[in-house]
Design a protein around this motif. Structure first.
Motif, PDB file in Angstrom:
ATOM      1  N   ALA A 468       0.840  -1.201   0.000  1.00  0.00           N
ATOM      2  CA  ALA A 468       0.000   0.000   0.000  1.00  0.00           C
ATOM      3  C   ALA A 468       0.875   1.251   0.000  1.00  0.00           C
ATOM      4  CB  ALA A 468      -0.933  -0.015   1.205  1.00  0.00           C
ATOM      5  N   ALA A 469       1.977   1.225   0.744  1.00  0.00           N
ATOM      6  CA  ALA A 469       2.893   2.373   0.790  1.00  0.00           C
ATOM      7  C   ALA A 469       3.521   2.590  -0.587  1.00  0.00           C
ATOM      8  CB  ALA A 469       3.970   2.152   1.844  1.00  0.00           C
ATOM      9  N   LEU A 470       3.801   1.482  -1.272  1.00  0.00           N
ATOM     10  CA  LEU A 470       4.336   1.548  -2.632  1.00  0.00           C
ATOM     11  C   LEU A 470       3.290   2.183  -3.561  1.00  0.00           C
ATOM     12  CD1 LEU A 470       7.066   0.534  -3.643  1.00  0.00           C
ATOM     13  CD2 LEU A 470       5.969  -1.619  -4.283  1.00  0.00           C
ATOM     14  N   ALA A 471       2.035   1.730  -3.405  1.00  0.00           N
ATOM     15  CA  ALA A 471       0.947   2.251  -4.235  1.00  0.00           C
ATOM     16  C   ALA A 471       0.779   3.750  -4.011  1.00  0.00           C
ATOM     17  CB  ALA A 471      -0.352   1.522  -3.898  1.00  0.00           C
ATOM     18  N   ASN A 472       0.989   4.189  -2.750  1.00  0.00           N
ATOM     19  CA  ASN A 472       0.872   5.616  -2.419  1.00  0.00           C
ATOM     20  C   ASN A 472       2.099   6.417  -2.789  1.00  0.00           C
ATOM     21  OD1 ASN A 472      -1.649   5.339  -1.290  1.00  0.00           O
ATOM     22  ND2 ASN A 472      -0.886   5.003   0.784  1.00  0.00           N
ATOM     23  N   ARG A 473       3.060   5.769  -3.419  1.00  0.00           N
ATOM     24  CA  ARG A 473       4.325   6.435  -3.779  1.00  0.00           C
ATOM     25  C   ARG A 473       4.967   7.056  -2.546  1.00  0.00           C
ATOM     26  NH1 ARG A 473       0.819   4.742  -7.863  1.00  0.00           N
ATOM     27  NH2 ARG A 473       1.667   5.164  -9.915  1.00  0.00           N
ATOM     28  N   GLY A 474       5.034   6.262  -1.488  1.00  0.00           N
ATOM     29  CA  GLY A 474       5.845   6.705  -0.356  1.00  0.00           C
ATOM     30  C   GLY A 474       5.094   7.178   0.866  1.00  0.00           C
ATOM     31  N   ILE A 475       3.790   6.985   0.914  1.00  0.00           N
ATOM     32  CA  ILE A 475       3.096   7.355   2.145  1.00  0.00           C
ATOM     33  C   ILE A 475       2.618   6.086   2.831  1.00  0.00           C
ATOM     34  CG2 ILE A 475       1.129   8.568   3.143  1.00  0.00           C
ATOM     35  CD1 ILE A 475       1.471  10.578   0.857  1.00  0.00           C
ATOM     36  N   TYR A 476       3.164   5.840   4.011  1.00  0.00           N
ATOM     37  CA  TYR A 476       2.769   4.649   4.760  1.00  0.00           C
ATOM     38  C   TYR A 476       1.518   4.967   5.570  1.00  0.00           C
ATOM     39  CZ  TYR A 476       2.633   0.798   7.998  1.00  0.00           C
ATOM     40  OH  TYR A 476       2.209  -0.290   8.709  1.00  0.00           O
ATOM     41  N   VAL A 477       0.471   4.201   5.372  1.00  0.00           N
ATOM     42  CA  VAL A 477      -0.769   4.416   6.113  1.00  0.00           C
ATOM     43  C   VAL A 477      -0.983   3.221   7.055  1.00  0.00           C
ATOM     44  CG1 VAL A 477      -3.256   4.753   5.955  1.00  0.00           C
ATOM     45  CG2 VAL A 477      -1.757   5.688   4.195  1.00  0.00           C
ATOM     46  N   ARG A 478      -1.214   3.526   8.307  1.00  0.00           N
ATOM     47  CA  ARG A 478      -1.416   2.468   9.301  1.00  0.00           C
ATOM     48  C   ARG A 478      -2.696   1.699   8.977  1.00  0.00           C
ATOM     49  NH1 ARG A 478      -4.179   2.053  14.082  1.00  0.00           N
ATOM     50  NH2 ARG A 478      -5.003   4.160  13.857  1.00  0.00           N
ATOM     51  N   PRO A 479      -2.591   0.363   8.825  1.00  0.00           N
ATOM     52  CA  PRO A 479      -3.804  -0.404   8.520  1.00  0.00           C
ATOM     53  C   PRO A 479      -4.790  -0.381   9.693  1.00  0.00           C
ATOM     54  CG  PRO A 479      -1.838  -1.804   8.405  1.00  0.00           C
ATOM     55  CD  PRO A 479      -1.412  -0.491   8.960  1.00  0.00           C
ATOM     56  N   ARG A 480      -6.067  -0.369   9.403  1.00  0.00           N
ATOM     57  CA  ARG A 480      -7.062  -0.432  10.476  1.00  0.00           C
ATOM     58  C   ARG A 480      -8.293  -1.172   9.987  1.00  0.00           C
ATOM     59  NH1 ARG A 480      -9.540   5.532   9.991  1.00  0.00           N
ATOM     60  NH2 ARG A 480      -8.777   5.908   7.914  1.00  0.00           N
ATOM     61  N   VAL A 481      -8.980  -1.780  10.891  1.00  0.00           N
ATOM     62  CA  VAL A 481     -10.113  -2.620  10.571  1.00  0.00           C
ATOM     63  C   VAL A 481     -11.409  -1.856  10.805  1.00  0.00           C
ATOM     64  CG1 VAL A 481     -11.265  -4.796  11.134  1.00  0.00           C
ATOM     65  CG2 VAL A 481      -8.781  -4.659  11.211  1.00  0.00           C
ATOM     66  N   VAL A 482     -11.423  -1.048  11.882  1.00  0.00           N
ATOM     67  CA  VAL A 482     -12.649  -0.350  12.254  1.00  0.00           C
ATOM     68  C   VAL A 482     -12.695   1.013  11.567  1.00  0.00           C
ATOM     69  CG1 VAL A 482     -13.949   0.648  14.163  1.00  0.00           C
ATOM     70  CG2 VAL A 482     -12.806  -1.555  14.445  1.00  0.00           C
ATOM     71  N   LYS A 483     -13.776   1.239  10.823  1.00  0.00           N
ATOM     72  CA  LYS A 483     -13.925   2.495  10.107  1.00  0.00           C
ATOM     73  C   LYS A 483     -14.515   3.561  11.023  1.00  0.00           C
ATOM     74  CE  LYS A 483     -16.151   2.393   6.071  1.00  0.00           C
ATOM     75  NZ  LYS A 483     -17.213   2.487   5.097  1.00  0.00           N
ATOM     76  N   ALA A 484     -15.538   3.167  11.790  1.00  0.00           N
ATOM     77  CA  ALA A 484     -16.214   4.159  12.625  1.00  0.00           C
ATOM     78  C   ALA A 484     -16.794   3.497  13.864  1.00  0.00           C
ATOM     79  CB  ALA A 484     -17.310   4.839  11.833  1.00  0.00           C
ATOM     80  N   VAL A 485     -16.878   4.293  14.917  1.00  0.00           N
ATOM     81  CA  VAL A 485     -17.459   3.838  16.171  1.00  0.00           C
ATOM     82  C   VAL A 485     -18.735   4.629  16.392  1.00  0.00           C
ATOM     83  CG1 VAL A 485     -17.102   3.643  18.654  1.00  0.00           C
ATOM     84  CG2 VAL A 485     -15.164   3.399  17.088  1.00  0.00           C
ATOM     85  N   GLY A 486     -19.841   3.943  16.601  1.00  0.00           N
ATOM     86  CA  GLY A 486     -21.091   4.664  16.762  1.00  0.00           C
ATOM     87  C   GLY A 486     -21.989   4.004  17.767  1.00  0.00           C
ATOM     88  N   SER A 487     -23.025   4.701  18.134  1.00  0.00           N
ATOM     89  CA  SER A 487     -23.981   4.114  19.047  1.00  0.00           C
ATOM     90  C   SER A 487     -25.355   4.228  18.421  1.00  0.00           C
ATOM     91  CB  SER A 487     -23.932   4.843  20.381  1.00  0.00           C
ATOM     92  OG  SER A 487     -25.116   4.587  21.084  1.00  0.00           O
ATOM     93  N   ALA A 488     -26.049   3.093  18.344  1.00  0.00           N
ATOM     94  CA  ALA A 488     -27.366   3.079  17.735  1.00  0.00           C
ATOM     95  C   ALA A 488     -28.337   3.902  18.573  1.00  0.00           C
ATOM     96  CB  ALA A 488     -27.850   1.653  17.601  1.00  0.00           C
ATOM     97  N   GLN A 489     -28.059   3.957  19.897  1.00  0.00           N
ATOM     98  CA  GLN A 489     -28.989   4.598  20.813  1.00  0.00           C
ATOM     99  C   GLN A 489     -29.003   6.110  20.667  1.00  0.00           C
ATOM    100  OE1 GLN A 489     -28.142   3.375  24.763  1.00  0.00           O
ATOM    101  NE2 GLN A 489     -29.998   2.170  24.925  1.00  0.00           N
TER     102      GLN A 489
END
Lengths: 615, 376
Positions: A468-489
Motif C-alpha cells: 500500500a505504501a508503494l501504491a501511495n508512492r511513499g506514504i505509509y498508512v497504518r492499517p485499520r479494521v474499524v472504520k467508525a465507532v457509533g452508538s445506535a442509541q
C-alpha cells in the motif's frame, strides 16, 4: 542535645534509657489508637446499633448490577457480523440447592446434561460464591424450557436465567477478524475493573472483540432491588440504566471476503486487501478458519483439541501471526533502496549468468533460472525476478542500509493495525545478529536477504501494508479494521477512526515510477512472471514470490515429518491496482502453492476484479 | 544494664530455663500468636461461606509460616546484624529487577520470577529495611547526628519509592513505617519529628499528582463513599452496616446475614474484620484487640530487654509495624481510613504477609532467647 557530639564512645546505659523512653511513649500511643478504635466501634455497635440493625434487617435493599448490552459489529455495507441473541440457561445456587450432586442427577432425568456441562459447572463453581447462580445447562430449547417449568417445584435453588449470547452469523468467514468472546477466566479477572464487569460473564478473547473490548462492552448499570429474607428479588426501587456498548463499523467487505476465501480453493493460506488511501482492511482471510460461535458458551474439550491439533492450524491467524520468508516480493523495495541511495542507476546493466560469486570466494549463489537471464537492468530484473541482479545490489547496499530503508515500510515491527496479537516478523541487521547470535554478519547472508530469504520474515499484513505504501508512492498508512465507532442509541452519526500516515524518506518521485512501471511489466510484459493474470479492464502492478518451505523450520508450527510430505514451496504475490489511482493493495500467501505467478496471482486478481469491477 | 559477655557461659540461660527457651521460643508471645491464629480460622470458616477447603489451605499456610518463625528464632541476633546490609542490598537490587523484568499481576508489578517460584521482594524489605536502619544507627552513639540521620532517611526512602512505583501503596506504607519507627526509637529529637511531620502535611497535595488513577479513586471514595456505590464505596457502607448491626454480642457464629446475603467480595481477605464484628459483636472485637495488644506489648517488652541497641531498635520497629497492620486494616473496614490493601494480620485469608509477619516474631524470639546476661 546535652551530649557533646565530640564524644564518640557509646554510652550503653544512656542508649538503653533513650530507647526505654521511646518504647514507653510508643506503647502509650498504641494504647491510644486502640482506644480510639474501640470507641469508634462502640459508637457503631452500641449507640448506632439500632440504626444499623434497622438497616440490616430492612436491608432488603440490595444493589444489583445491570450488565450493558454489547455493541454490534457491521461490515462496510451494513451487514451484521456480530449480534446478541436471547438465550436461556439453567442455573443452580449451591447454597439454596442443598445437595448439589443429587440435584444435578435428578435434573438429568428432566433435561439432558452432558459431561462437558458438568465439568464447566464444577469449574465455575470454584470461582464463585455459594449464593451465586452457576449455569449447569446453556442454550435451552423451547421444549427443554417447558419441561423444566413443569418440574420446577421439585428443584429449589434451580432457576432459568435469561441472557443475551453473542452470535456471529457469518461464522467461519469472519472468525479471524472478529475473534470471539468467551467466559471471563481467572487470569482476566485480575486485569479488569470488577465493578464494571460485575454483571458480565463474557469478555473479548481475540480479534476485534478483544482489541475493542472497552468500547464494545459499555458501562454497567445498577439497580436497587428489594429482596426477601432469602435474597429473592421482590421489586425494583431505583435504577441507573447501563450504557450500551458502542457499535463498530468495519472497512471489511464481506462479499470481497467471501470471494477471497473461495478463491483459495483447497489451499491454506492468507490474504489481506487494504485500501491504500485509508489503510482500511477490505478483506482479511486466514484459511482455514473456524466457527467462533463454538467458543461463546464454552467449547467442549474434544472439539477444542481437534481444532488445536489439526494439521491445518485453523485457530492460527496467518495474516497477523504467520511469519513467512517474503521471497522475491521484496525485490521492488530493494530496487527502490538501490535507486534512492545511488547504488544503482536505472540504466546500469548486470550480466546474469545464472550464478553470482562474492569477490574472493568460490561459492556459487545461484539464480532460479539455471542458465541465467542475460543482461539485466533494474526494470527487467524486477519483471523477470532475476536473483543475480539483486545479489549484486544487496552486496553494494550492505545489510544495514537495506534494513534502514525497509523499516518505514513496517517490515520488522508492528504495522500498528487495530487488532491484538500481531507479530513483528524479522528484518535482520548486523546489530540484530550480534545481539541475538553473538556473531558477526556474513556477506553471504546479505545476498540471501536481497532475495527475501535467510533470516528475513514478514507477515502477510506487513506485505500488504508495504505494498500500500508503494501504491501511495511513499506514504505509509497504518492499517485499520474499524472504520467508525457509533452508538445506535444516541442517534448521532458514527465517529470515524483516525487516519494515521507517515512519509517514507525517498526524495526522487521518478524512482517510485521506475519501480512501479517494472511491477506493471510483471503482469503485462512478455517475460513477466505473472503474465497469466493480465487484464484489459485496469492496470495492475505486482510482484511474485516463492518461499522455500524448509526455511519454515524456524517456525515451530511444522515438524520434519510433515515437511517431507509437503515439500512444495509457498507461493506469494503482492499487487495493487489501478496503477494510476490505487484503490486496493493485496498480499497473498498460498501455503505449499508452488509458484507465486501460477497460484497466488490469480487469487489476487479475483479479489481485485470483485472490488474494482464488482464482479 | 551493661553488656559484659564474659560473666556467663553462653549455655547458661538454656539450663536455667525450660525446653521452650532452649528452642529459642518465647512462651507468652507464642501463646498469643497461636490463640490469634485459631480465632482467625474460626472466623474464616464463616467468612468463606463454610468452605472447609479454604480453612484447610489457610491452616497449612499458617503451619508453614510457624515453621519459618521457628527457623528465624534459631538465628542469633549477632548474625542477623552482620547480614543486615547484605540483605538490604539484595532486597533493593531485587526491587529494581522487579521494575525492569517483573511479572505483572493485578495491574501492578510485584513479583520476580525465579524460575521455580515467584518471589515478592517488597515483602523481604519489610524485614530487611528495619534491619539495615538499625544496623546503621547502632554503629555510632545515639541519638544520631544530623548527617547520619539524613543517610538513614535515604535508606528508608529508596525502597519505599521503588515499592510505591510498582504500585503497591499498602506495602510501601508498611515498609516506610518500619524504617521510621527505627528512627523514632533511636531517639531523634522531637523538634525534628515535628518539622518532618509538618513538611509531609504541607506536601500532601503534591502527592495527589503523583498518585495512580485508582489510588485517587480510593481517596475520593474514602471522602465520599456514595460516589462509587458499586465498588469500594459500597464495601464501606455495607461493612459499616455489618459492624453496626453486630451490636454488643453479635449475631452469632455463621449467622451474619449481612455478610452472607450481601455483596461483600473481599470478605475473607481484607474485609474479614466486618464479618467478625457482625457475628461476634463488640465483645468479639475486644477479645481480638486484647490479643493484638498483648502481642504488641509483649513485643515492646522484649525490645526494651534487648541486649544491644541493634536488637532493641529492630525488635521495637517490627512490633510497631505489626500494630500498623491492625490499625490500617481496621481503620479501613470501619471507614476511618481510606482503602489500602493491607490484610488484618494473621486473620485475613492469604499467605504472603503471613510468612513475613511470623518471621518477624521469630526474630523477636531470637532476640529474647539469645541473651547472654539474664537479669533475674
Amino acid at each position: 542535645m546535652s551530649v557533646n557530639p565530640q564524644i564518640h564512645i557509646k554510652n550503653y546505659l544512656r542508649e538503653s534509657q533513650i530507647f526505654l523512653g521511646r518504647a514507653v511513649f510508643a506503647g502509650v500511643v498504641v494504647g491510644l489508637f486502640a482506644l480510639i478504635l474501640i470507641v469508634h466501634l462502640g459508637r457503631l455497635q452500641i449507640l448506632e446499633h439500632d440504626h444499623f440493625t434497622t438497616l440490616s434487617r430492612d436491608n432488603r435493599v440490595k444493589l444489583e448490577p445491570l450488565p450493558p448490552t454489547r455493541g454490534l459489529i457491521y461490515d462496510a455495507n451494513g451487514v451484521l457480523l456480530a449480534q446478541n441473541l436471547p438465550a436461556y440457561s439453567l442455573e443452580i445456587v449451591p447454597e439454596k440447592a442443598g445437595d448439589v450432586k443429587r440435584t444435578i442427577d435428578e435434573l438429568t432425568r428432566v433435561i439432558p446434561i452432558s459431561n462437558d456441562d458438568r465439568a464447566r459447572f464444577a469449574r465455575l463453581r470454584r470461582q464463585r460464591r455459594r449464593f451465586d447462580g452457576i449455569p449447569i445447562r446453556v442454550k435451552l430449547s423451547d421444549e427443554e424450557l417447558a419441561r423444566f417449568a413443569v418440574n420446577r417445584h421439585r428443584f429449589p435453588g434451580v432457576d432459568i436465567h435469561a441472557t443475551l449470547l453473542r452470535q456471529y452469523p457469518l461464522a467461519e468467514l469472519t472468525a479471524h477478524v472478529l475473534g470471539y468472546v468467551g467466559r471471563i477466566n481467572d487470569r482476566e479477572i485480575k486485569t479488569i475493573d470488577m465493578s464494571e464487569y460485575s454483571g458480565t460473564s463474557h469478555i473479548g478473547k481475540n480479534g476485534i472483540e478483544k482489541a475493542y473490548e472497552k468500547l464494545l462492552h459499555g458501562h454497567v448499570g445498577l439497580q436497587q432491588v428489594e429482596v426477601n429474607a432469602k435474597g429473592r428479588t421482590l421489586r425494583v426501587l431505583e435504577s441507573t440504566p447501563p450504557v450500551r456498548g458502542r457499535d463498530l463499523h468495519l472497512f471489511l467487505d464481506t462479499d470481497l471476503q467471501k470471494t477471497a476465501l473461495d478463491a483459495f480453493g483447497d489451499y491454506s493460506g492468507a490474504l489481506v486487501a487494504i485500501n491504500p488511501k485509508t489503510g482500511g482492511v477490505l478483506a482479511l482471510v486466514s484459511k482455514p478458519g473456524f466457527d467462533p460461535n463454538l467458543f461463546v458458551e464454552g467449547i467442549s474439550s474434544a472439539t477444542y483439541k481437534a481444532l488445536r491439533d489439526s494439521e491445518e492450524k485453523p485457530l492460527f491467524n496467518r495474516v497477523l501471526r504467520g511469519q513467512y520468508p517474503p521471497g522475491s516480493t521484496v525485490k521492488p523495495f530493494f530496487a527502490l533502496a538501490g535507486l534512492e541511495t545511488g547504488a544503482v542507476t536505472p540504466s546500469k546493466k548486470i550480466l546474469c549468468r545464472g550464478f553470482y560469486l562474492l569477490p574472493g570466494h568460490d561459492h556459487k549463489y545461484r539464480d532460479w533460472k539455471k542458465w541465467g537471464h542475460g543482461k539485466m537492468d533494474v526494470r527487467s530484473a524486477i519483471t523477470q525476478s532475476c536473483d543475480v541482479y539483486f545479489y549484486d545490489l544487496a552486496h553494494t547496499l550492505g545489510v544495514d542500509r537495506m534494513h534502514d530503508f525497509l523499516t518505514p515500510f513496517s517490515f520488522g515491527h508492528h504495522t500498528g493495525i487495530d487488532l491484538t496479537g500481531e507479530l513483528r516478523g524479522l528484518l535482520p541487521s548486523s546489530a540484530w545478529k550480534r545481539r541475538v547470535y553473538k556473531q558477526p554478519w556474513y556477506p553471504g547472508e546479505t545476498l540471501i536477504m536481497g532475495i527475501g530469504q535467510g533470516y528475513f520474515l514478514a507477515t502477510p499484513l506487513q506485505l500488504a501494508a508495504a505494498t500500500a505504501a508503494l501504491a501511495n508512492r511513499g506514504i505509509y498508512v497504518r492499517p485499520r479494521v474499524v472504520k467508525a465507532v457509533g452508538s445506535a442509541q444516541s442517534g448521532r452519526p458514527p465517529h470515524p477512526t483516525v487516519l494515521s500516515s507517515s512519509r517514507i524518506p525517498a526524495s526522487n518521485p521518478a524512482n517510485w515510477e521506475t519501480v512501479i512501471s517494472a511491477m506493471v511489466k510483471v503482469i503485462e510484459g512478455k517475460h513477466g512472471t505473472a503474465r497469466s493474470i493480465r487484464t484489459d479492464a485496469y492496470h495492475i502492478a505486482g510482484k511474485t514470490g516463492t518461499a522455500q518451505v524448509f526455511s519454515i523450520k524456524q517456525d515451530e508450527e511444522y515438524d520434519e515429518e510433515k515437511i517431507a510430505r509437503k515439500m512444495r514451496d509457498h507461493a506469494l504475490f503482492i499487487a495493487f491496482a489501478p496503477v494510476e489511482d490505487p484503490q486496493i493493495a493485496v498480499a497473498v500467501v498460498v501455503e505449499h502453492g508452488g509458484h507465486g505467478g501460477s497460484v497466488a496471482a490469480p487469487i489476487a486478481r479475483r479479489v481485485m476484479d470483485k472490488y474494482l469491477l464488482k464482479q | 544494664m551493661i553488656y559484659s559477655p564474659t560473666t556467663l557461659a553462653p549455655s547458661e540461660p538454656a539450663r536455667q530455663h525450660g525446653l521452650l527457651t532452649r528452642l529459642h521460643l518465647d512462651l507468652p508471645l507464642l501463646s498469643g500468636l497461636l490463640l490469634l491464629c485459631g480465632y482467625g480460622l474460626v472466623v474464616l470458616y464463616s467468612a468463606s461461606g463454610q468452605d472447609f477447603g479454604k480453612v484447610e489451605r489457610q491452616a497449612i499456610r499458617l503451619a508453614l509460616a510457624f515453621v519459618g518463625m521457628f527457623m528465624a528464632a534459631q538465628i542469633p541476633p549477632i548474625h542477623m546484624r552482620r547480614w543486615s546490609p547484605w540483605l538490604y542490598l539484595a532486597g533493593v537490587l531485587m526491587l529494581i529487577a522487579v521494575l525492569l523484568f517483573g511479572d505483572i499481576g493485578k495491574g501492578a508489578q510485584r513479583w520476580l520470577n525465579l524460575g521455580l517460584f515467584r518471589f515478592q521482594p517488597s515483602e523481604m524489605l519489610k524485614l530487611a529495611l528495619p534491619m539495615m536502619v538499625a544496623w546503621y544507627l547502632a554503629e555510632q552513639p545515639l541519638p544520631p547526628t544530623w548527617q547520619r540521620l539524613a543517610i538513614a532517611g535515604a535508606l528508608v526512602l529508596v525502597p519505599t519509592l521503588l515499592i510505591a512505583k510498582q504500585p503497591d501503596l499498602g506495602t510501601a506504607v508498611l515498609v516506610a513505617a518500619a524504617g521510621i519507627f527505627v528512627l523514632f526509637l533511636s531517639g531523634i529529637g522531637w523538634k525534628i519529628i515535628a518539622a518532618v511531620g509538618g513538611l509531609l502535611m504541607a506536601l500532601a497535595p503534591a502527592a495527589w499528582y503523583l498518585m495512580h488513577d485508582y489510588q485517587r479513586q480510593r481517596v475520593l471514595t474514602f471522602l465520599n463513599p456514595e460516589r462509587d456505590p458499586l465498588g469500594a464505596g459500597y464495601h464501606i457502607i455495607q461493612s459499616k452496616i455489618a459492624i453496626g448491626s453486630g451490636g454488643l454480642f453479635g449475631k452469632g457464629w455463621l449467622n451474619g446475614t449481612q455478610s452472607h446475603l450481601e455483596f461483600l467480595p473481599e470478605r475473607s481477605t481484607d474485609f474479614i474484620f466486618a464479618v467478625l464484628s457482625e457475628e461476634f459483636g463488640l465483645v468479639g472485637i475486644l477479645v481480638l484487640m486484647a490479643l493484638y495488644l498483648f502481642i504488641v506489648y509483649r513485643g515492646l517488652y522484649i525490645a526494651t530487654r534487648g541486649q544491644d541497641t541493634y536488637s532493641r531498635l529492630l525488635a521495637g520497629s517490627l512490633t510497631l509495624v505489626f500494630f500498623v497492620y491492625v490499625i490500617v486494616n481496621t481503620g479501613m473496614v470501619t471507614g476511618l481510613l481510606p482503602v489500602v490493601g493491607v490484610p488484618l494480620p494473621l486473620i485475613s485469608y492469604g499467605g504472603t504477609s503471613l510468612v513475613t509477619i511470623l518471621a518477624g516474631f521469630g526474630i523477636l524470639m531470637s532476640i529474647h532467647t539469645h541473651r547472654k546476661l539474664l537479669p533475674t
